[in-house]
Design a protein around this motif. Structure first.
Motif, PDB file in Angstrom:
ATOM      1  N   UNK A 229       0.831  -1.200   0.000  1.00 19.41           N
ATOM      2  CA  UNK A 229       0.000   0.000   0.000  1.00 19.41           C
ATOM      3  C   UNK A 229       0.868   1.254   0.000  1.00 19.41           C
ATOM      4  N   UNK A 230       1.918   1.256   0.797  1.00 19.02           N
ATOM      5  CA  UNK A 230       2.819   2.411   0.825  1.00 19.02           C
ATOM      6  C   UNK A 230       3.513   2.580  -0.529  1.00 19.02           C
ATOM      7  N   UNK A 231       3.934   1.483  -1.116  1.00 19.18           N
ATOM      8  CA  UNK A 231       4.605   1.543  -2.412  1.00 19.18           C
ATOM      9  C   UNK A 231       3.670   2.064  -3.491  1.00 19.18           C
ATOM     10  N   UNK A 232       2.398   1.625  -3.462  1.00 18.78           N
ATOM     11  CA  UNK A 232       1.429   2.104  -4.448  1.00 18.78           C
ATOM     12  C   UNK A 232       1.180   3.598  -4.281  1.00 18.78           C
ATOM     13  N   UNK A 233       1.125   4.060  -3.030  1.00 16.06           N
ATOM     14  CA  UNK A 233       0.907   5.485  -2.793  1.00 16.06           C
ATOM     15  C   UNK A 233       2.073   6.316  -3.321  1.00 16.06           C
ATOM     16  N   UNK A 234       3.294   5.859  -3.081  1.00 15.65           N
ATOM     17  CA  UNK A 234       4.465   6.582  -3.571  1.00 15.65           C
ATOM     18  C   UNK A 234       4.516   6.565  -5.099  1.00 15.65           C
ATOM     19  N   UNK A 235       4.156   5.429  -5.688  1.00 14.25           N
ATOM     20  CA  UNK A 235       4.165   5.330  -7.151  1.00 14.25           C
ATOM     21  C   UNK A 235       3.114   6.252  -7.758  1.00 14.25           C
ATOM     22  N   UNK A 236       1.952   6.351  -7.124  1.00 16.20           N
ATOM     23  CA  UNK A 236       0.906   7.249  -7.617  1.00 16.20           C
ATOM     24  C   UNK A 236       1.380   8.703  -7.557  1.00 16.20           C
ATOM     25  N   UNK A 237       2.112   9.057  -6.495  1.00 16.83           N
ATOM     26  CA  UNK A 237       2.645  10.415  -6.405  1.00 16.83           C
ATOM     27  C   UNK A 237       3.661  10.692  -7.496  1.00 16.83           C
ATOM     28  N   UNK A 238       4.528   9.712  -7.762  1.00 16.62           N
ATOM     29  CA  UNK A 238       5.524   9.896  -8.831  1.00 16.62           C
ATOM     30  C   UNK A 238       4.853   9.992 -10.195  1.00 16.62           C
ATOM     31  N   UNK A 239       3.804   9.185 -10.434  1.00 13.84           N
ATOM     32  CA  UNK A 239       3.090   9.255 -11.711  1.00 13.84           C
ATOM     33  C   UNK A 239       2.407  10.600 -11.897  1.00 13.84           C
ATOM     34  N   UNK A 240       1.862  11.135 -10.833  1.00 12.34           N
ATOM     35  CA  UNK A 240       1.198  12.433 -10.925  1.00 12.34           C
ATOM     36  C   UNK A 240       2.199  13.534 -11.267  1.00 12.34           C
ATOM     37  N   UNK A 241       3.374  13.480 -10.627  1.00 15.48           N
ATOM     38  CA  UNK A 241       4.406  14.481 -10.920  1.00 15.48           C
ATOM     39  C   UNK A 241       4.875  14.356 -12.368  1.00 15.48           C
ATOM     40  N   UNK A 242       5.033  13.110 -12.831  1.00 12.20           N
ATOM     41  CA  UNK A 242       5.473  12.892 -14.217  1.00 12.20           C
ATOM     42  C   UNK A 242       4.436  13.398 -15.212  1.00 12.20           C
ATOM     43  N   UNK A 243       3.154  13.131 -14.953  1.00 13.20           N
ATOM     44  CA  UNK A 243       2.102  13.602 -15.853  1.00 13.20           C
ATOM     45  C   UNK A 243       2.030  15.121 -15.879  1.00 13.20           C
ATOM     46  N   UNK A 244       2.191  15.752 -14.720  1.00 14.29           N
ATOM     47  CA  UNK A 244       2.189  17.216 -14.700  1.00 14.29           C
ATOM     48  C   UNK A 244       3.366  17.790 -15.475  1.00 14.29           C
ATOM     49  N   UNK A 245       4.530  17.136 -15.364  1.00 14.03           N
ATOM     50  CA  UNK A 245       5.705  17.603 -16.101  1.00 14.03           C
ATOM     51  C   UNK A 245       5.514  17.417 -17.604  1.00 14.03           C
ATOM     52  N   UNK A 246       4.937  16.270 -18.002  1.00 16.61           N
ATOM     53  CA  UNK A 246       4.684  16.049 -19.423  1.00 16.61           C
ATOM     54  C   UNK A 246       3.682  17.051 -19.971  1.00 16.61           C
ATOM     55  N   UNK A 247       2.647  17.362 -19.177  1.00 17.07           N
ATOM     56  CA  UNK A 247       1.667  18.357 -19.619  1.00 17.07           C
ATOM     57  C   UNK A 247       2.308  19.733 -19.755  1.00 17.07           C
ATOM     58  N   UNK A 248       3.214  20.072 -18.834  1.00  9.80           N
ATOM     59  CA  UNK A 248       3.890  21.367 -18.904  1.00  9.80           C
ATOM     60  C   UNK A 248       4.779  21.452 -20.137  1.00  9.80           C
ATOM     61  N   UNK A 249       5.516  20.364 -20.409  1.00  7.66           N
ATOM     62  CA  UNK A 249       6.388  20.347 -21.590  1.00  7.66           C
ATOM     63  C   UNK A 249       5.566  20.401 -22.870  1.00  7.66           C
ATOM     64  N   UNK A 250       4.447  19.656 -22.899  1.00  7.05           N
ATOM     65  CA  UNK A 250       3.595  19.667 -24.090  1.00  7.05           C
ATOM     66  C   UNK A 250       3.012  21.048 -24.332  1.00  7.05           C
ATOM     67  N   UNK A 251       2.635  21.743 -23.264  1.00 10.08           N
ATOM     68  CA  UNK A 251       2.098  23.101 -23.416  1.00 10.08           C
ATOM     69  C   UNK A 251       3.178  24.062 -23.894  1.00 10.08           C
ATOM     70  N   UNK A 252       4.410  23.854 -23.406  1.00 12.02           N
ATOM     71  CA  UNK A 252       5.509  24.727 -23.834  1.00 12.02           C
ATOM     72  C   UNK A 252       5.877  24.486 -25.296  1.00 12.02           C
ATOM     73  N   UNK A 253       5.762  23.217 -25.750  1.00 16.37           N
ATOM     74  CA  UNK A 253       6.117  22.880 -27.127  1.00 16.37           C
ATOM     75  C   UNK A 253       4.937  22.968 -28.081  1.00 16.37           C
ATOM     76  N   UNK A 254       3.818  23.425 -27.595  1.00 18.64           N
ATOM     77  CA  UNK A 254       2.631  23.506 -28.434  1.00 18.64           C
ATOM     78  C   UNK A 254       2.876  24.493 -29.568  1.00 18.64           C
ATOM     79  N   UNK A 255       2.647  24.020 -30.784  1.00 20.66           N
ATOM     80  CA  UNK A 255       2.938  24.848 -31.948  1.00 20.66           C
ATOM     81  C   UNK A 255       1.888  25.933 -32.122  1.00 20.66           C
ATOM     82  N   UNK A 256       2.356  27.086 -32.532  1.00 19.71           N
ATOM     83  CA  UNK A 256       1.466  28.199 -32.804  1.00 19.71           C
ATOM     84  C   UNK A 256       0.775  27.986 -34.146  1.00 19.71           C
TER      85      UNK A 256
END
Length: 272
Positions: A229-256
């Motif tokens: 349970x602890x491992x799943x909670x930590x993994x969920x936190x890491x996945x959330x951070x990764x998804x937020x970073x990917x969304x930020x990069x995608x928004x920055x690279x979004x073509x005009x």
């Protein structure tokens, strides 16, 4: 390597010679000269004679009639200047050539050679075809060319080995015409889980009934559940951070929005 480059250039040089020069079997040494000089180019580059001159005149006449009949359409791309500033019918830039290499007898080998050997140069005016084109031999000698010149070189190789290939002129998006691969997935990355180099060894030997039994597993299942349970909670936190970073990069690279969307001309090869 140098030997392959010389052989390929010699093949294109020979394919651009008039029939009289081919019958004499001479002139192969001209393929290695400097690309900046026109002295070593075939005579067909410097002037139009016979059927070629007639083809240019017929193309010019047809282009003029087409412009008068369809005034709301773009003029046809039938005539272009070559590297010697001589008007040539666009079809005469295509020179069927057969390379003396096994991998050049297949479409993927020809495509890989042109893509890796020739440096792509975007068109100076993205909405208009080039007024001047270089022959496939010159494109390979300079190791650079736009989409039209690279398509002519590739199509010459494919037609030379028997493929029913054509150069197609149309429109493409900005990422294709500018060779922008920043949003493309790296082909070296593999999807899914990593494959172990060593396969799991399966023991097919018969079971010994007198072997010592393994001791019982006394690990607490409750502790294992809590750790999971602890491992799943930590993994969920890491996945959330990764998804937020990917969304930020995608928004920055979004073509005009491209102001030339749908207007960028491009040339590619069609194999039937």
């Amino acid at each position: 390597c140098c030997s392959r480059r010389s052989a390929i250039l010699s093949t294109f040089w020979f394919c651009n010679q008039p029939n009289t020069v081919r019958d004499r079997g001479g002139g192969m040494e001209g393929a290695g000269a400097s690309a900046s000089s026109t002295d070593d180019l075939p005579s067909s580059y410097l002037k139009n004679e016979g059927p070629e001159a007639e083809a240019v005149e017929r193309a010019r006449n047809f282009k003029r009639q087409f412009a008068e009949q369809y005034q709301d359409r773009k003029p046809l791309y039938l005539i272009a200047l070559n590297e010697c500033d001589v008007e040539k019918h666009i079809c005469t830039f295509l020179r069927p050539s057969r390379m003396p290499f096994h991998e050049m007898y297949y479409f993927d080998g020809c495509a890989e050679f042109v893509a890796s050997y020739v440096t792509y140069e975007p068109l100076s005016k993205c909405t208009e075809p080039p007024k001047a084109l270089r022959a496939p031999m010159t494109t390979l000698r300079t190791q650079s060319g736009n989409c039209y010149e690279m398509a002519l070189a590739l199509c010459s190789c494919l037609v030379g080995v028997g493929y029913d290939a054509y150069c197609v002129v149309g429109y493409a998006v900005k990422g294709v015409t500018t060779l922008d691969e920043s949003t493309a997935v790296c082909p070296m990355l593999r999807d899914g889980k990593e494959v172990d180099e060593l396969e799991e060894f399966e023991d097919d030997s018969p079971v010994n009934p007198y072997q010592i039994r393994a001791p019982k597993d006394l690990t607490s299942k409750f502790l294992m559940m809590m750790d999971k349970r602890v491992e799943d909670t930590e993994q969920a936190g890491r996945d959330k951070i990764r998804q937020e970073e990917e969304a930020r990069v995608a928004e920055a690279n979004k073509q005009k929005p491209d102001p030339y969307h749908g207007l960028r001309v491009h040339c590619w090869v069609l194999v039937l």
